[in-house]
Design a protein around this motif. Structure first.
Motif, PDB file in Angstrom:
ATOM      1  N   LYS A  71       0.838  -1.202   0.000  1.00 14.46           N
ATOM      2  CA  LYS A  71       0.000   0.000   0.000  1.00 14.46           C
ATOM      3  C   LYS A  71       0.875   1.255   0.000  1.00 14.46           C
ATOM      4  O   LYS A  71       0.639   2.202  -0.750  1.00 14.46           O
ATOM      5  CB  LYS A  71      -0.922   0.006   1.223  1.00 14.46           C
ATOM      6  N   ILE A  74       2.700   1.756  -3.462  1.00 18.26           N
ATOM      7  CA  ILE A  74       1.848   2.319  -4.512  1.00 18.26           C
ATOM      8  C   ILE A  74       1.670   3.825  -4.308  1.00 18.26           C
ATOM      9  O   ILE A  74       1.817   4.626  -5.243  1.00 18.26           O
ATOM     10  CB  ILE A  74       0.482   1.612  -4.528  1.00 18.26           C
ATOM     11  N   GLY A  75       1.368   4.225  -3.070  1.00 12.24           N
ATOM     12  CA  GLY A  75       1.221   5.648  -2.776  1.00 12.24           C
ATOM     13  C   GLY A  75       2.509   6.413  -3.026  1.00 12.24           C
ATOM     14  O   GLY A  75       2.495   7.527  -3.560  1.00 12.24           O
ATOM     15  N   TYR A 122      -2.358   3.895   4.306  1.00 12.62           N
ATOM     16  CA  TYR A 122      -0.950   3.830   3.905  1.00 12.62           C
ATOM     17  C   TYR A 122      -0.728   4.259   2.459  1.00 12.62           C
ATOM     18  O   TYR A 122       0.374   4.662   2.092  1.00 12.62           O
ATOM     19  CB  TYR A 122      -0.392   2.429   4.164  1.00 12.62           C
ATOM     20  N   TYR A 123      -1.768   4.185   1.621  1.00 10.82           N
ATOM     21  CA  TYR A 123      -1.646   4.716   0.263  1.00 10.82           C
ATOM     22  C   TYR A 123      -1.384   6.223   0.329  1.00 10.82           C
ATOM     23  O   TYR A 123      -0.480   6.755  -0.319  1.00 10.82           O
ATOM     24  CB  TYR A 123      -2.932   4.471  -0.534  1.00 10.82           C
TER      25      TYR A 123
END
Length: 237
Positions: A71, A74-75, A122-123
């Motif tokens: 996550k 990706i963010g 968390y992204y």
């Protein structure tokens, strides 16, 4: 002589971070301008902190909470891509002010936490932490604030923070290399600081077990509060 001084300073700051999870990186980036050209501070700090975080994650790999890593990654990719493309086009002068305010409210305001809970993930933390690290330098408190809410075990908090900070620093270093920063020009300083960072991670990992869990949480909240206040005051003044 410069290499020895910065090596010892990095050892000290890395030890602190390995014990409580953060603080050392922001101390280091505050000290480095006294020894290095300002344009070299953030990239060398990023490389040093990468070695500190990799070693800290390695020494405590069993406590990494791997579910948060994809996550955050990706963010982070989205954040670095966006901020790297617009950093020269917009003013980011007051971004640290909002960072500091978020940390303080997240730590001490239950009403704020109730309202932000559905957006906080968390992204998003990866997006802002990694994206802003290109210009702010030390953004670790953002992820640490969320990890402190999600995990009560001090080892899980510290080691997972180290693992996801590796992502931030790797992406940041790629950006600086793309823009032409030559790390080899500072190879002596970098080697000394990397050695100090790894040694500090090892010592700090050993000392962390001596800190009581409840005391750890309070110490971490106090450190995060002080860092947030420093960020806010530094932006305003």
């Amino acid at each position: 002589m410069l290499e020895v001084i910065l090596g010892f300073i990095t050892f000290f700051t890395s030890t602190i971070t390995a014990i409580v999870g953060l603080g050392g990186g922001m101390m280091l980036i505050a000290i480095m301008p006294s020894f290095l050209p300002i344009n070299a501070v953030i990239p060398i700090h990023g490389l040093t902190q990468l070695s500190s975080n990799i070693s800290r994650a390695f020494f405590g790999y069993k406590d990494i909470q791997y579910e948060v890593v994809p996550k955050f990654l990706i963010g982070s990719l989205l954040g670095v891509g966006l901020f790297a493309s617009i950093v020269s086009l917009i003013s980011l002068e007051y971004v640290p002010l909002f960072m500091g305010a978020y940390i303080l409210l997240s730590l001490w305001s239950s009403k704020f936490n109730d309202k932000i809970k559905k957006f906080e993930n968390y992204y998003l933390i990866g997006f802002f932490q990694s994206g802003l690290s290109i210009v702010v330098g030390a953004t670790g408190p953002l992820a640490m604030t969320l990890l402190l809410k999600d995990y009560k075990d001090k080892n899980k908090v510290v080691v997972t923070a180290a693992a996801i900070m590796c992502i931030t620093h790797i992406l940041k270093l790629i950006v600086f290399m793309y823009f032409g920063f030559v790390f080899f020009d500072y190879i002596g300083v970098i080697i000394a600081m990397v050695v100090g960072a790894i040694a500090g991670s090892w010592i700090g990992t050993k000392l962390r077990d001596k800190v009581d869990g409840k005391k750890f949480t309070m110490i971490l909240k106090v450190i995060l509060t002080l860092l947030a206040l420093k960020i806010i005051i530094g932006t305003i003044i």
